[in-house]
Design an enzyme around this catalytic site. Structure first.
Site, PDB file in Angstrom:
ATOM      1  N   SER A 102       0.841  -1.189   0.000  1.00  0.00           N
ATOM      2  CA  SER A 102       0.000   0.000   0.000  1.00  0.00           C
ATOM      3  C   SER A 102       0.886   1.252   0.000  1.00  0.00           C
ATOM      4  CB  SER A 102      -0.960  -0.054   1.195  1.00  0.00           C
ATOM      5  OG  SER A 102      -2.021   0.860   1.035  1.00  0.00           O
ATOM      6  N   HIS A 236      -7.661  -5.891   0.435  1.00  0.00           N
ATOM      7  CA  HIS A 236      -6.475  -5.036   0.448  1.00  0.00           C
ATOM      8  C   HIS A 236      -5.399  -5.563   1.388  1.00  0.00           C
ATOM      9  CE1 HIS A 236      -4.215  -1.417  -0.297  1.00  0.00           C
ATOM     10  NE2 HIS A 236      -4.143  -1.152   0.993  1.00  0.00           N
TER      11      HIS A 236
END
Length: 270
Positions: A102, A236
């Site tokens: 990320s 995610h």
């Protein structure tokens, strides 16, 4: 910030780069970059699983845990400046692989660019996870400056137990660094350093993540060497806790990227 020297450099390295387990003398080195609001400890399970064959160094950003008294950075390029300087000064026997998830993927990429183009010390490889390629980023996924917006974004991504965020003292510990990281991610613009790398890149995502396949595949534009993509079950934060399939994927990528240095650059898309 002026680069530290001597004992100051050793202290800075210890503050920024955490090693959790011993490694063999000839172990490959993997430098790990946490997500927004994340800490070096996120990579403890990966370090345990890869030791002693891979020496895992996890970056501890300022403004959290034992570095909570330091101001958090709100510029990813400045973070990369600091980390690249420390890694370049260390000059390990073998070039490391950089691994970021990320927000950490962007910092790992910027660090790789600085190592190669500023210090002449290109990393052996780069693994980027859960993040669009820099010039393919649309509206930043981590936005909102208020506490509630930051918490809502974190809960939506699934990276934190809601019970943790419901605890006032834990919220107070997490929020300052989280909000700074969100601001840094939203403000990030590539191009502060030449971006074309000579090392291989592996780009990963969770199958249920909102990051588009094409935006992950666009990381291929940032290397003249080999490029691989891979997706995994989950959203995610598919890599949380580093279950065996993820550990094996990391191990395979590290071996592939460090081994590829002896060969001419090639491209293999999977």
């Amino acid at each position: 910030m002026t680069s530290p020297t001597g004992p100051d450099r050793a202290r800075a390295r210890a503050a920024w780069l955490r090693a959790f387990h011993d490694a063999r003398e000839q172990a490959r080195t993997l430098v790990c970059f946490p997500h927004a609001g994340g800490t070096a400890g996120h990579y403890f399970p990966l370090s345990a699983a890869l030791a002693p064959d891979v020496h895992v160094l996890a970056v501890q950003y300022p403004g959290r845990q034992d570095r909570c008294a330091e101001p958090a950075f709100e510029d990813l390029s400045l973070l990369a400046d600091e980390i690249a300087g420390l890694l370049a000064a260390a000059r390990p026997p073998a070039a490391p692989v950089l691994f970021g998830h990320s927000m950490g993927a962007l910092i790992a990429f910027e660090t790789a660019a600085r190592l190669e183009h500023r210090y002449g010390a290109a990393p052996a490889g780069l693994i980027v996870s859960g993040m669009q390629a820099p010039y393919h980023r649309k509206a930043p996924r981590l936005s909102g400056d208020g506490e509630e917006a930051a918490l809502e974004a974190l809960l939506t991504l699934g990276g934190t137990d809601p019970a943790v965020l419901a605890h006032p003292e834990l919220r107070a510990m997490i929020l300052p660094a989280l909000r700074s990281d969100f601001r840094a991610s939203a403000a990030y613009r590539p191009g502060s350093s030449p971006s074309l790398l000579s090392c291989p890149i592996a780009a990963w995502k969770g199958r249920d993540d909102e990051v588009a396949e094409s935006d992950v595949g666009a990381w291929s534009e940032y290397t003249i060497s080999a490029f691989h993509t891979q997706d995994f079950d989950g959203g995610h934060f598919y890599l949380d806790g580093f279950p065996p399939p993820i550990v094996q994927a990391v191990r395979t990528a590290v071996i592939r990227q460090t081994g590829s240095l002896a060969h001419s650059p090639t491209r293999t898309d999977t």
